[in-house]
Motif scaffolding. Structure first.
Motif, PDB file in Angstrom:
ATOM      1  N   ALA A  16       1.060  -1.213   0.107  1.00 28.25           N
ATOM      2  CA  ALA A  16      -0.138   0.050  -0.059  1.00 28.25           C
ATOM      3  C   ALA A  16       0.759   1.107   0.214  1.00 28.25           C
ATOM      4  O   ALA A  16       1.935   1.409   0.827  1.00 28.25           O
ATOM      5  N   THR A  17       0.474   2.302  -0.963  1.00 29.41           N
ATOM      6  CA  THR A  17       1.562   3.393  -1.127  1.00 29.41           C
ATOM      7  C   THR A  17       0.538   4.677  -1.195  1.00 29.41           C
ATOM      8  O   THR A  17      -0.506   4.454  -1.350  1.00 29.41           O
ATOM      9  N   GLU A  18       1.160   5.923  -1.125  1.00 26.07           N
ATOM     10  CA  GLU A  18       0.470   6.822  -0.965  1.00 26.07           C
ATOM     11  C   GLU A  18       1.345   7.907  -1.517  1.00 26.07           C
ATOM     12  O   GLU A  18       2.581   8.128  -1.017  1.00 26.07           O
ATOM     13  N   PRO A  23       4.291  14.448  -9.542  1.00 25.26           N
ATOM     14  CA  PRO A  23       5.267  13.501  -9.983  1.00 25.26           C
ATOM     15  C   PRO A  23       6.479  13.990 -10.786  1.00 25.26           C
ATOM     16  O   PRO A  23       7.595  13.489 -10.954  1.00 25.26           O
ATOM     17  N   GLY A  24       6.268  14.990 -11.438  1.00 23.07           N
ATOM     18  CA  GLY A  24       7.368  15.840 -11.997  1.00 23.07           C
ATOM     19  C   GLY A  24       8.572  16.537 -10.976  1.00 23.07           C
ATOM     20  O   GLY A  24       9.618  16.664 -11.774  1.00 23.07           O
ATOM     21  N   GLN A  25       8.469  16.605  -9.848  1.00 17.46           N
ATOM     22  CA  GLN A  25       9.348  17.063  -8.862  1.00 17.46           C
ATOM     23  C   GLN A  25      10.145  15.988  -8.572  1.00 17.46           C
ATOM     24  O   GLN A  25       9.995  14.658  -8.799  1.00 17.46           O
ATOM     25  N   PRO A  26      11.236  16.253  -7.965  1.00 14.82           N
ATOM     26  CA  PRO A  26      12.337  15.216  -7.412  1.00 14.82           C
ATOM     27  C   PRO A  26      11.515  14.224  -6.320  1.00 14.82           C
ATOM     28  O   PRO A  26      10.894  14.688  -5.465  1.00 14.82           O
ATOM     29  N   ALA A  50       6.167  17.926   0.601  1.00 16.82           N
ATOM     30  CA  ALA A  50       5.924  18.194  -0.757  1.00 16.82           C
ATOM     31  C   ALA A  50       5.620  19.691  -1.100  1.00 16.82           C
ATOM     32  O   ALA A  50       6.039  19.833  -2.214  1.00 16.82           O
ATOM     33  N   GLY A  51       5.134  20.409  -0.230  1.00 17.99           N
ATOM     34  CA  GLY A  51       5.136  21.888  -0.449  1.00 17.99           C
ATOM     35  C   GLY A  51       6.769  22.323  -0.651  1.00 17.99           C
ATOM     36  O   GLY A  51       6.744  23.584  -1.205  1.00 17.99           O
ATOM     37  N   LYS A  52       7.738  21.633  -0.446  1.00 23.76           N
ATOM     38  CA  LYS A  52       9.019  22.261  -0.905  1.00 23.76           C
ATOM     39  C   LYS A  52       9.359  21.740  -2.026  1.00 23.76           C
ATOM     40  O   LYS A  52      10.502  22.021  -2.460  1.00 23.76           O
ATOM     41  N   GLY A  53       8.392  21.296  -2.976  1.00 25.18           N
ATOM     42  CA  GLY A  53       8.916  20.689  -4.317  1.00 25.18           C
ATOM     43  C   GLY A  53       9.615  19.594  -4.295  1.00 25.18           C
ATOM     44  O   GLY A  53      10.321  19.245  -5.224  1.00 25.18           O
ATOM     45  N   ARG A  54       8.862  18.395  -3.670  1.00 26.42           N
ATOM     46  CA  ARG A  54       9.201  17.292  -3.652  1.00 26.42           C
ATOM     47  C   ARG A  54       8.047  16.336  -4.094  1.00 26.42           C
ATOM     48  O   ARG A  54       6.858  16.474  -3.568  1.00 26.42           O
ATOM     49  N   PHE A  55       8.134  15.169  -4.636  1.00 24.39           N
ATOM     50  CA  PHE A  55       7.105  14.342  -4.978  1.00 24.39           C
ATOM     51  C   PHE A  55       7.218  13.244  -3.902  1.00 24.39           C
ATOM     52  O   PHE A  55       8.256  12.499  -3.981  1.00 24.39           O
TER      53      PHE A  55
END
Length: 290
Positions: A16-18, A23-26, A50-55
């Motif tokens: 199970a993942t979330e 998805p275009g972010q690192p 995620a708000g820091k630009g991470r997927f």
């Protein structure tokens, strides 16, 4: 911003993942420690990262949460298999590599992946963890309060929700360390969600029986991915010295101390941890080995 759930198949195993953000972010893969599901990476923490630009991807290891769960006392897999689970998640999401962030056992899994599949690991952040091959008897042992607490597990009725939740809340309280401010209400809420979400809450204890990783003993110096250790000064499970030893074992590794933390992701430390992960995953560092 809410996470998007997805089940990843790895042979007969379902994970199970979330995922959070674009998805275009690192990409950052969060791997939680023993007996704990993805809920231990709180929603707010994931959204902040995620708000820091991470997927951001979090997931349930085998035997916890909604992932494939076996019978209590019969894990039937090793830590090496759990490392392959992490790689399977990258494959399912179409990711050539990712930044690995592991908590406790999760960081040991990341160490194996960094050694076995170096091209898949852009960097490693190890939180409240230790060397995969550490067995120095001179390092501080686990807090005896926790050993005494887990000594009662044989008599625990796992079908009794209240008893199981109370057991976990006490585990959280001790793990937070003697210096920490413990939020009992938040701990109980998480324990209730953990219990209600698990296929079989008792099977999480299978993680205490795990073997594997022997072929990587003495090889941490071969890790070429940029490596950061974040560790609480008052960790009652893996003392701060474990974090120091881990940082010393990996060439060029950094070390960040959490002055009031135990073996936990305390809300008051989220800002610092997120900033450190963001900085660590932003620099050019060393590229993964081919």
């Amino acid at each position: 911003m809410s996470g998007i759930a997805r089940v990843v198949r790895h042979g007969p195993v379902h994970l199970a993942t979330e995922a959070f953000a674009d998805p275009g972010q690192p990409p950052v893969l969060l791997i939680m420690g023993a007996t704990a599901s993805m809920l231990w990476w709180p929603d707010e923490f994931c959204r902040a990262l995620a708000g820091k630009g991470r997927f951001v991807i979090r997931y349930d290891n085998r035997d916890v949460g909604r992932s494939t769960t076996g019978l209590p006392g019969e894990p039937g897999y090793t830590i090496d298999d759990m490392a392959e689970d992490a790689v399977a998640i990258l494959d399912a999401y179409g990711l050539a590599h990712a930044h690995f962030v592991g908590m406790s056992l999760g960081a040991m899994i990341a160490q194996i992946v960094a050694l076995k599949h170096p091209s898949r690991v852009a960097s490693v952040t190890a939180i409240s963890s230790a060397r995969l091959d550490e067995d120095d008897p001179d390092l501080a042992p686990m807090d005896p309060r926790l050993l005494e607490h887990f000594g009662r597990i044989a008599g625990l009725d796992w079908s009794d929700r209240e008893a199981a939740v109370a057991f976990h809340v006490e585990s959280f309280r001790i793990s937070a360390g003697r210096q920490a401010t413990f939020d009992a209400e938040r701990a109980r809420s998480r324990a209730e969600r953990e219990y209600d979400r698990a296929i079989n809450p008792q099977s999480a204890m299978n993680h205490a029986m795990l073997t594997g990783g022997e072929r990587y003993r003495g090889r941490l110096g071969d890790i070429r991915a940029p490596f950061l250790v974040i560790h609480g000064r008052h960790d009652p499970i893996l003392s701060f010295a474990h974090g120091v030893r881990l940082a010393e074992a990996v060439p060029g590794a950094g070390l960040v101390s959490l002055d009031d933390a135990g073996h936990e992701l305390n809300e008051r430390d989220w800002g610092l941890i997120v900033e450190e992960i963001h900085a660590h995953t932003s620099g050019p560092g060393r590229r993964p080995a081919p």
